[in-house]
Design an enzyme around this catalytic site. Structure first.
Site, PDB file in Angstrom:
ATOM      1  N   GLU A 134      45.824  30.345  34.381  1.00 59.73           N
ATOM      2  CA  GLU A 134      47.179  29.944  34.753  1.00 59.73           C
ATOM      3  C   GLU A 134      47.034  28.797  35.756  1.00 59.73           C
ATOM      4  OE1 GLU A 134      49.664  32.918  36.602  1.00 59.73           O
ATOM      5  OE2 GLU A 134      51.341  31.509  36.742  1.00 59.73           O
ATOM      6  N   ARG A 157      35.984  42.450  36.528  1.00 60.34           N
ATOM      7  CA  ARG A 157      36.043  41.159  37.202  1.00 60.34           C
ATOM      8  C   ARG A 157      34.942  41.072  38.253  1.00 60.34           C
ATOM      9  NH1 ARG A 157      41.229  40.160  38.064  1.00 60.34           N
ATOM     10  NH2 ARG A 157      40.938  38.631  39.673  1.00 60.34           N
ATOM     11  N   LYS A 173      43.618  33.671  43.496  1.00 64.87           N
ATOM     12  CA  LYS A 173      44.219  32.375  43.800  1.00 64.87           C
ATOM     13  C   LYS A 173      45.303  32.494  44.860  1.00 64.87           C
ATOM     14  CE  LYS A 173      44.420  31.668  39.327  1.00 64.87           C
ATOM     15  NZ  LYS A 173      45.035  31.263  38.078  1.00 64.87           N
TER      16      LYS A 173
HETATM   17  P1  ATP Z   1      43.765  35.279  40.257  1.00 65.84           P
HETATM   18  O1  ATP Z   1      44.187  36.630  40.722  1.00 65.84           O
HETATM   19  O2  ATP Z   1      42.633  34.740  41.016  1.00 65.84           O
HETATM   20  O3  ATP Z   1      44.912  34.323  40.137  1.00 65.84           O
HETATM   21  P2  ATP Z   1      43.994  35.608  37.483  1.00 65.84           P
HETATM   22  O4  ATP Z   1      43.320  36.573  36.583  1.00 65.84           O
HETATM   23  O5  ATP Z   1      45.437  35.803  37.730  1.00 65.84           O
HETATM   24  O6  ATP Z   1      43.175  35.538  38.793  1.00 65.84           O
HETATM   25  P3  ATP Z   1      44.011  33.487  35.611  1.00 65.84           P
HETATM   26  O7  ATP Z   1      44.159  32.032  35.810  1.00 65.84           O
HETATM   27  O8  ATP Z   1      45.092  34.210  34.916  1.00 65.84           O
HETATM   28  O9  ATP Z   1      43.762  34.121  37.022  1.00 65.84           O
HETATM   29  O10 ATP Z   1      42.602  33.811  34.948  1.00 65.84           O
HETATM   30  C1  ATP Z   1      42.041  33.141  33.861  1.00 65.84           C
HETATM   31  C2  ATP Z   1      40.952  34.000  33.289  1.00 65.84           C
HETATM   32  O11 ATP Z   1      39.936  34.242  34.261  1.00 65.84           O
HETATM   33  C3  ATP Z   1      41.491  35.355  32.869  1.00 65.84           C
HETATM   34  O12 ATP Z   1      40.984  35.673  31.607  1.00 65.84           O
HETATM   35  C4  ATP Z   1      40.987  36.290  33.933  1.00 65.84           C
HETATM   36  O13 ATP Z   1      40.794  37.567  33.428  1.00 65.84           O
HETATM   37  C5  ATP Z   1      39.679  35.618  34.372  1.00 65.84           C
HETATM   38  N1  ATP Z   1      39.352  35.974  35.755  1.00 65.84           N
HETATM   39  C6  ATP Z   1      40.121  35.812  36.846  1.00 65.84           C
HETATM   40  N2  ATP Z   1      39.509  36.305  37.947  1.00 65.84           N
HETATM   41  C7  ATP Z   1      38.309  36.780  37.541  1.00 65.84           C
HETATM   42  C8  ATP Z   1      37.218  37.420  38.201  1.00 65.84           C
HETATM   43  N3  ATP Z   1      37.232  37.666  39.516  1.00 65.84           N
HETATM   44  N4  ATP Z   1      36.153  37.774  37.460  1.00 65.84           N
HETATM   45  C9  ATP Z   1      36.115  37.517  36.141  1.00 65.84           C
HETATM   46  N5  ATP Z   1      37.102  36.933  35.463  1.00 65.84           N
HETATM   47  C10 ATP Z   1      38.197  36.562  36.131  1.00 65.84           C
HETATM   48 MG    MG Z   2      47.223  35.246  37.215  1.00 66.76          MG
END
Ligand code: ATP
Ligand code: MG
Length: 562
Positions: free
Chosen positions: A33, A261, A271
């Protein structure tokens, strides 16, 4: 196609799918995102998704999951692309956006209404929450659940046309308010939300929810394996429901697979929290070298190879755990040990005058660039009567086992001579040592035939009149606690006040005059350093990537001895 033994449970699933001929070609995606910069957790997901595609001769798409205009921005889109490319992955022409599919998604939602599988609900967000029930209590059906198809179609269209206030109505899937899975209790598919979208502008005032947009995007792109993190495990039945119930003209049925994760010690990995650190000024920006962001690690001096190696070593599993940040440091140390040229830099200079060395004499001494790699060549280092050594390499009253410089003691200067301390000069007022007077032994030149004497300590140094001025930034963990969020604590309570130390009076050898931002070096005895973009024509700035002390090796040894 890979015939290797599966190295993790995901490969196991893919191998079985291929054996059953469920899919012809493996197709994955990385779906960020664009609401912030990528972090090392995303690197794990990037390496996994692009890695699997590569391994199975398949494809991996880059897809921006841009369904929430209020938090997203092109700045983030550009940064994400730069980071994925820097890590060494290529999505070729497959750069997609969930927003590319908004028309299609709307059409599919209309079809769901026509099929009696979705309805417009007038309940407020609070009421929807109340009606949803709990893990132990079934939900209650909304009084609007049994509206006619015609009324639903009319209301949904008017939602789209902007006739209603933000949040006043939603479109919900009609599934099962008594389901044991809360996600299946008539989940919201669309919400009204005004705000200019970075790609579609003001065209839409309704936006699809992640749980609706994601499976559709996957299916439209022909994704075979939709790999996501564990918190989506409970959403899988909904993912499958959407794939089964929307009328797509594609045959591919993507499969969602969840993995744990990455959590890293001494930092936070979301983020939202990282943005807080940026916005509240706890760090200098998303690319502050203390940040666990890809851009921060890059600025700090991490190599893409070391990050990929790290992701390889941690592997993928089904249960959450915390990885010690020392492992990440270990990976970059191993990589740079091979590649980084060695140079001499004095971080806290103390002047040494070599009394028996002629005043105007300069010798250019031969110094190897990497002792383990003769092919990396040598360079010339100037030596003269006045040099700098590290302040803590001298002690007037040394403890036992201090093998560095002290009154009447000898040490070797790396690539040069053995010197002996003859006298200490102090500031009359403060008593601080301002200079050390030494003599050198001309017979002990490194590499010469007469050099036969051995001494215990070898120090790095720079020639005073040839040295360049530099600023060096030393970093420590951003948080003092291994898990800054333990016991529901506010992570910012555990910010490390000493995470950045700036040394402004450093002296580095003159070969660094041509150093450019991004270049990496080993400063002998001090660690690995990278030239920071703050460097200007007359001011070199370095970031310490890691010290030479390998705490990971220690941790491993301890574990083995247990
Ligand atoms: P954040 O909470 O940091 O915003 P998110 O999962 O909401 O993380 P996205 O941009 O939606 O962020 O994530 C893109 C991809 O990266 C998704 O498939 C998510 O599952 C993966 N991802 C995010 N954080 C991690 C992590 N700590 N370890 C492994 N994969 C991750
Ligand atoms: Mg997200």
């Amino acid at each position: 196609m890979s015939e290797n033994k599966p190295s993790n449970f995901i490969e196991h699933i893919i191998n079985a799918d291929l054996a059953e001929k469920k899919y012809e070609k493996i197709h994955t995606r990385f779906p960020p995102e664009p609401n912030g910069y990528l972090h090392i957790g995303h690197a794990k997901s990037i390496c996994l998704n692009f890695g699997i595609a590569e391994q199975y001769g398949g494809l991996c798409n880059l897809r921006f999951d841009d369904t929430n205009p209020s938090k997203e921005d092109v700045e983030y889109v550009e940064a994400i692309k730069e980071d994925v490319r820097w890590l060494g992955f290529d999505w070729e022409d497959r750069e997609y956006y969930a927003s590319d599919y908004f028309d299609k998604m709307y059409e599919l939602a209309v079809q769901l209404i026509k099929d009696g599988k979705a309805y417009v609900d007038d309940l407020s967000p609070e009421e929807i929450r109340e009606y949803r029930g709990t893990l132990t209590e079934p939900g209650k059906e909304s009084p609007y659940r049994n509206r006619s198809v015609e009324e639903n179609l009319d209301l949904f269209e008017r939602m789209k046309n902007g006739e209603f206030e933000d949040g006043s109505r939603v479109l919900r899937a009609k599934i099962d308010m008594r389901s044991g899975n809360l996600n299946m209790r008539d989940p919201v598919l669309y919400r009204i939300q005004r705000g200019t979208h970075h790609r579609t502008g003001d065209k839409w005032c309704i936006y699809p929810m992640y749980d609706f947009a994601h499976p559709i995007s996957d299916a439209l792109e022909g994704i075979t394996h939709s790999i996501c993190t564990l918190e989506f495990e409970d959403h899988r039945p909904l993912y499958n429901w959407v794939v089964e119930n929307v009328k797509l003209d594609t045959e591919t049925r993507p499969k969602q697979i969840e993995f744990a994760r990455l959590n890293l010690s001494h930092t936070v990995m979301s983020k939202r929290k990282l943005r807080q650190l940026v916005e509240e000024g706890h760090v200098s920006g998303w690319d502050d070298p203390r940040m666990p962001t890809i851009s921060g690690l890059r600025r700090r001096g991490y190599t893409p190879e070391s990050i990929r190696d790290f992701c390889d070593r941690i592997g993928v599993a089904k249960s959450n755990s915390m990885v010690d940040i020392a492992l990440l440091e270990h990976c970059v140390r191993e990589d740079l040990n091979e590649r980084a040229p060695r140079v001499m830099a004095v971080l806290n200079p103390l002047k040494v005058v070599i009394e028996n060395y002629p005043e105007d004499r300069v010798e250019y001494l031969e110094a190897e660039n990497n002792p383990g790699k003769p092919e990396m060549g040598t360079r010339k280092v100037p030596f003269s009567r006045e040099i700098y050594i590290e302040r803590d390499d001298f002690q007037e009253d040394p403890p036992k086992k201090f093998f560095r410089l002290a009154p009447c003691r000898e040490v070797r200067l790396k690539h040069a001579y053995i010197i002996k301390c003859e006298k200490v000069i102090k500031d009359e007022k403060t008593g601080e040592i301002v200079e050390v007077r030494c003599t050198y032994d001309p017979e002990t030149k490194s590499g010469s035939a007469t050099n036969v004497r051995k001494v215990k300590g070898t120090l790095h140094w720079v020639s005073a009149k040839h040295a360049l001025d530099a600023e060096v930034r030393l970093y420590d963990h951003l948080f003092t606690k291994e898990n800054p969020e333990e016991d529901g604590a506010d992570f910012k309570d555990h910010l490390n006040p000493n995470s950045l130390q700036v040394l402004t009076a450093c002296k580095v050898e003159p070969s660094l005059a041509s150093a450019e931002p991004g270049n990496r070096y080993q400063f002998l005895r001090k660690g690995y350093f990278c030239v920071d973009p703050d460097t200007t024509g007359d001011r070199l700035v370095f970031n310490r990537i890691v010290s030479l002390k390998d705490t990971w090796a220690k941790i491993q040894k301890k574990q083995q001895n247990k």
